[in-house]
Write an enzyme that holds these catalytic residues in place. Structure first.
Site, mmCIF file in Angstrom:
data_model
loop_
_atom_site.group_PDB
_atom_site.id
_atom_site.type_symbol
_atom_site.label_atom_id
_atom_site.label_comp_id
_atom_site.label_asym_id
_atom_site.label_seq_id
_atom_site.Cartn_x
_atom_site.Cartn_y
_atom_site.Cartn_z
ATOM 1 C CD GLU A 131 -3.251 -0.036 0.332
ATOM 2 O OE1 GLU A 131 -2.950 1.015 -0.267
ATOM 3 O OE2 GLU A 131 -4.382 -0.549 0.277
ATOM 4 N NE ARG A 133 -6.041 -2.925 8.997
ATOM 5 C CZ ARG A 133 -5.538 -2.560 7.819
ATOM 6 N NH1 ARG A 133 -4.726 -1.515 7.745
ATOM 7 N NH2 ARG A 133 -5.853 -3.218 6.714
ATOM 8 C CG ASN A 141 -6.539 1.643 4.930
ATOM 9 O OD1 ASN A 141 -5.711 0.736 5.035
ATOM 10 N ND2 ASN A 141 -7.272 1.815 3.853
ATOM 11 C CG ASN A 177 -8.449 2.815 0.505
ATOM 12 O OD1 ASN A 177 -7.231 2.835 0.695
ATOM 13 N ND2 ASN A 177 -9.170 1.724 0.695
ATOM 14 C CG ASP A 228 -7.101 0.035 -2.152
ATOM 15 O OD1 ASP A 228 -6.559 0.838 -1.383
ATOM 16 O OD2 ASP A 228 -7.164 -1.181 -1.918
#
Length: 306
Positions: free
Chosen positions: A19, A107, A109, A155, A205
């Site tokens: 990522e 969490r 991101n 995202n 994403d």
């Protein structure tokens, strides 16, 4: 004349969940993270010099959603429970601020910096089901501010080249949003739908924006890299060699190379059935890819000013 470009597997790093690529124009190197690598004993921060092929990696004690380089050296990390400073020389982390999202299943991101050096990162429900997370802004004075809430999976935060528009996606609401952005205050307003992925085979994403003001989004599950025009229409679609691509970033000396991260993991904790059931990773899943020959230039990635 037909457009020609190449897609290469630049590094077979087999990231569990690659990522957040970040191009460092000062050193000509690419950084990215393996978000859930720590869960399976893999290093979490990666750096590569594409010219020499040199690769470095560092472990972390917990999941990492995103990183940004700091103006004065080192990096700022969005780890599972908050924001941390990272020292590349020692590999040590130091807490800056914790977030108050539910620690049992949320969490941090994806994240990026605006051009004033503020670091934005949002949370995700690890089960990808409940809107229990926030979008956070870490300012250069290290104060923390909640910008949005009710998010399932943050995202793709990024800004138009003129800084007037902020883009952000909630992956499992099937929408990419645009906001008016005030660079002086760091406050996004006038939220509206920029693009919908409701009818796509993939989910939005990670994103970046090119110098022409077009937004590039990596669609996880479908493996499509999509370029959206400023009005939200699809300008082009590039099918990548693996389905689970995760994020995209321009790099190279002239910012005309495109780097794409991907994930190798086949076990997903999600409550929904969006992920195809796999017994093993697709060939080259988790690799770092590079696209060349499109003739489109990116914009430099800002550093955190704190």
């Amino acid at each position: 004349m037909a457009e020609t470009f190449s897609i290469d597997c630049l590094l077979d790093c087999r990231n569990h969940l690659g990522e957040g690529p970040v191009w460092d124009s000062e050193t000509g190197t690419l950084y990215w993270v393996d978000s859930t690598g720590p869960r399976v004993g893999k290093d979490a921060i990666w750096r590569m010099d594409p010219e020499t092929g040199a690769v470095n990696s560092w472990p972390l004690p917990k999941d990492v959603g995103a990183m940004a380089l700091r103006r004065n050296g080192g990096a700022v990390l969005a780890l599972s429970d908050g924001f941390y400073a990272f020292d590349f020389k020692t590999g040590e982390i130091e807490l800056i601020a914790k977030v108050d999202d539910d620690p049992t299943r949320a969490r941090l991101n994806d994240g990026k910096c605006d051009r004033m050096g503020r670091f934005f990162a949002g949370g995700m429900d690890d089960q990808e089901e409940l809107g229990i997370c926030g979008l956070w802004r870490l300012d250069p004075d290290l104060s923390l501010h909640k910008i949005e809430d009710g998010i399932i999976c943050s995202n793709g935060p990024c800004w138009s080249p003129d800084d007037a528009t902020f883009y952000f996606a909630d992956t499992f609401r099937n929408e990419i949003w645009a906001y008016d952005y005030n660079l002086e205050t760091g406050v996004p307003t006038n939220k509206r739908v920029f693009a919908s992925t409701q009818d796509d085979t993939g989910f939005a994403d990670g994103s970046t924006v090119d110098a022409e003001g077009y937004l590039w989004n990596a669609q996880v599950i479908s493996g499509d890299l999509i370029r959206y025009a400023p009005d939200g229409t699809v300008d082009r679609k590039i099918s990548m060699p693996v389905r689970n691509i995760t994020s995209v970033m321009f790099g190279g000396d002239d910012l005309q190379d495109i780097y794409v991260t991907s994930m190798a993991r086949v076990s997903h904790p999600a409550a929904h059935d969006g992920f195809e059931k796999q017994a093993r990773p697709q060939f080259a899943a988790g690799s770092l890819f590079r696209i060349r020959g499109l003739g489109i230039r990116g914009v430099p990635e800002p550093r955190f000013a704190g």
